[in-house]
Design an enzyme around this catalytic site. Structure first.
Site, PDB file in Angstrom:
ATOM      1  N   HIS A 140      48.244  22.176  16.404  1.00  0.00           N
ATOM      2  CA  HIS A 140      48.996  21.628  17.495  1.00  0.00           C
ATOM      3  C   HIS A 140      49.796  20.740  17.593  1.00  0.00           C
ATOM      4  O   HIS A 140      50.535  20.161  18.669  1.00  0.00           O
ATOM      5  CB  HIS A 140      47.275  22.292  18.281  1.00  0.00           C
ATOM      6  CG  HIS A 140      46.568  20.529  18.402  1.00  0.00           C
ATOM      7  ND1 HIS A 140      45.600  21.007  17.982  1.00  0.00           N
ATOM      8  CD2 HIS A 140      46.461  19.513  18.640  1.00  0.00           C
ATOM      9  CE1 HIS A 140      44.638  19.941  17.938  1.00  0.00           C
ATOM     10  NE2 HIS A 140      45.576  19.239  17.962  1.00  0.00           N
ATOM     11  N   ASP A 170      44.847  27.251  14.111  1.00  0.00           N
ATOM     12  CA  ASP A 170      44.610  25.359  14.772  1.00  0.00           C
ATOM     13  C   ASP A 170      44.869  24.422  13.109  1.00  0.00           C
ATOM     14  O   ASP A 170      45.258  23.871  13.597  1.00  0.00           O
ATOM     15  CB  ASP A 170      44.545  25.375  16.145  1.00  0.00           C
ATOM     16  CG  ASP A 170      44.731  23.513  16.056  1.00  0.00           C
ATOM     17  OD1 ASP A 170      45.356  23.779  16.017  1.00  0.00           O
ATOM     18  OD2 ASP A 170      44.156  22.796  16.496  1.00  0.00           O
ATOM     19  N   SER A 243      43.545  13.993  15.267  1.00  0.00           N
ATOM     20  CA  SER A 243      43.242  15.862  14.832  1.00  0.00           C
ATOM     21  C   SER A 243      44.312  15.831  13.982  1.00  0.00           C
ATOM     22  O   SER A 243      45.811  15.192  14.068  1.00  0.00           O
ATOM     23  CB  SER A 243      44.534  16.582  15.991  1.00  0.00           C
ATOM     24  OG  SER A 243      43.592  16.628  17.776  1.00  0.00           O
TER      25      SER A 243
END
Length: 492
Positions: A140, A170, A243
């Site tokens: 993402h 992901d 992230s």
């Protein structure tokens, strides 16, 4: 690229993915530890603790881990273009994501957005696993990015090529044109135990090389929408920008990729999730070799067992994966798996929680053989299946008035031919009124009862007969819209 928000309607708060990471909540004493950088404390032992007092242990040398492996952690900046007013964008032209509330009102983030194309920028983290420039991050983080810039610890910047990304797990793999780069050490998530120390490094809110620490809170967490990942849950502070960054164990080995947080506000609230590194490496190997990722598919919808459901299916304890539906033509259907089966083992691996199963299936390849141990009607059944590719596509009752079912507090009637056709069901009974135990269990008017404890319901009379033979609990397989789920109801 953009920070991804995953809103979970079935949970009280949201699990928020992408652009997340650790924040500014470290303990300075960990950084002033007197150990030399070479003296990294061992991880806490995960075997059973003997009787007697539990003595204190020395905290890991986080400072040594940061000094040795921090240079292998990178910042990632992305740029792309989105259409103003498109799905996922708010009225200001910003991604419709709770994280972006932090930036509203700052230069470049205020006012109404122009119509047409709107430039979108994102930030994240990553880490180097190959001296020749191979980097892991979250899918993402680089989603929809037209340009990806990797910033090294020494402030050198490189334009990165996205070798491939896998939204299902992901995970994304990047490549930069560089040599002799610092790399992390890769560890084994299986050796982690709940309570073990962990450390994250990343760029929360753009603050580069930020370190935060905590412990493993749980393992094997299954999150809605992330069926292939048995997440590592921690209390490490993770915020937008982290992230894709690494999660280290106490020995300095990378055991996960920081990916999501559980939050009511969009910011860190004490619960964060990391993708186990073995899952990420499985994806990386396929991307490097084939340029894409293939996931295996069994073709079942499963749910967690609680004690009431376990009692209904005559299980001694609530463990295994309860099958609530089977996709027509799938590997599971061809193997003979039925709604109401409880999958107890997969290729010899015990299924303790329902989330264990999709993670095991996802680590396989299409065409792999799968041996299943299933609990059905009070006994164990052995089944064999051949997994398929995850992307592969795969009699009339009269309409009488509703009849009350006293034990459950339900008034039901047969389905009309039109209702069967619309719901794509061969049989079942429609719930018209609900009170008492069924209402308290969450059953609602308009639900269709498909099965009782795994036995298909073909008529109102059969439902009455099935209920008269049950004990203290019953598991109703209901269809609500397009969703099928078992609901445990005490008969009382």
């Amino acid at each position: 690229m953009k920070i991804k928000s995953l809103t979970l309607s079935m949970m009280a708060a949201g699990v928020i993915a992408a652009g997340t990471a650790n924040a500014l909540n470290w303990n300075p004493s960990n950084w002033l530890h007197k150990n030399t950088p070479e003296q990294v404390s061992p991880a806490v032992a995960t075997q059973a603790v003997p009787d007697g007092p539990i003595g204190p242990i020395t905290a890991p040398n986080y400072r040594a881990i940061v000094e040795r492996f921090g240079p292998a952690v990178v910042g990632i900046n992305t740029e792309g273009v989105a259409k103003a007013g498109m799905k996922g964008m708010d009225d200001d032209g910003l991604p419709d994501d709770p994280f972006f509330q932090f930036f509203r009102g700052m230069p470049g983030f205020g006012g109404r957005a122009p119509r047409g194309d709107v430039p979108v920028r994102g930030q994240g983290s990553g880490f180097i696993i190959g001296k020749d420039g191979l980097i892991l991050t979250n899918a993402h983080v680089v989603r929809d990015a037209d340009e990806v810039i990797v910033k090294l610890n020494d402030r050198r910047e490189y334009k990165a090529k996205v070798l491939g990304s896998d939204p299902a797990t992901d995970v994304a793999v990047l490549k930069i044109d560089a040599r002799d780069l610092p790399v992390v050490k890769l560890g084994d998530p299986e050796r982690l135990g709940v309570g073990d120390y962990v450390l994250a490094i990343g760029s929360p809110f753009g603050f580069e090389q930020s370190a935060t620490a905590g412990i493993v809170s749980a393992k094997g967490r299954a999150l809605p929408g992330d069926t292939y990942v048995p997440f590592i849950q921690t209390d490490v502070a993770v915020n937008p920008g982290n992230s894709g960054g690494p999660l280290f164990d106490a020995n300095g080995n990378v055991v996960g990729i920081n990916s999501q947080i559980y939050s009511r506000t969009g910011g860190y609230e004490g619960v964060s999730f990391a993708i186990p590194i073995n899952v990420a490496l499985h994806v990386k190997d396929q991307i490097v070799k084939n340029g894409k990722v293939s996931h295996a598919r069994l073709g079942v919808t499963i749910q967690e067992l609680n004690q009431t459901l376990a009692d209904s299916f005559k299980l001694q304890q609530p463990q295994g994966a309860l099958v609530s539906s089977v996709a027509p033509g799938s590997a599971a259907a061809k193997a003979g798996i039925k709604a109401g089966d409880v999958i107890m083992k997969y290729n010899g691996h015990a299924i303790t929680r329902s989330g264990d199963l999709p993670a095991l299936v996802g680590m396989g390849k299409p065409g792999d053989a799968a041996k299943l141990e299933v609990w059905r009607a009070g006994k164990t059944v052995e089944l064999s299946s051949t997994l398929t590719e995850a992307s592969d596509s795969l009699a009339s009752d009269d309409h009488s008035s509703a009849r009350p079912q006293g034990k459950l507090g339900l008034a039901v009637r047969p389905l009309s031919p039109e209702e069967k056709h619309e719901a794509n069901l061969a049989s079942g009974v429609m719930i018209e009124r609900v009170t008492g135990a069924a209402a308290r269990a969450g059953v609602a008017s308009g639900d269709v009862i498909i099965a009782v404890n795994g036995t298909p319901v073909k008529s109102v009379e059969q439902l009455q007969d099935l209920l008269s033979k049950e004990g203290k609990h019953v598991a109703l397989l209901i269809q609500r819209g397009d969703t099928k789920i078992f609901v445990p109801v005490p008969l009382g």
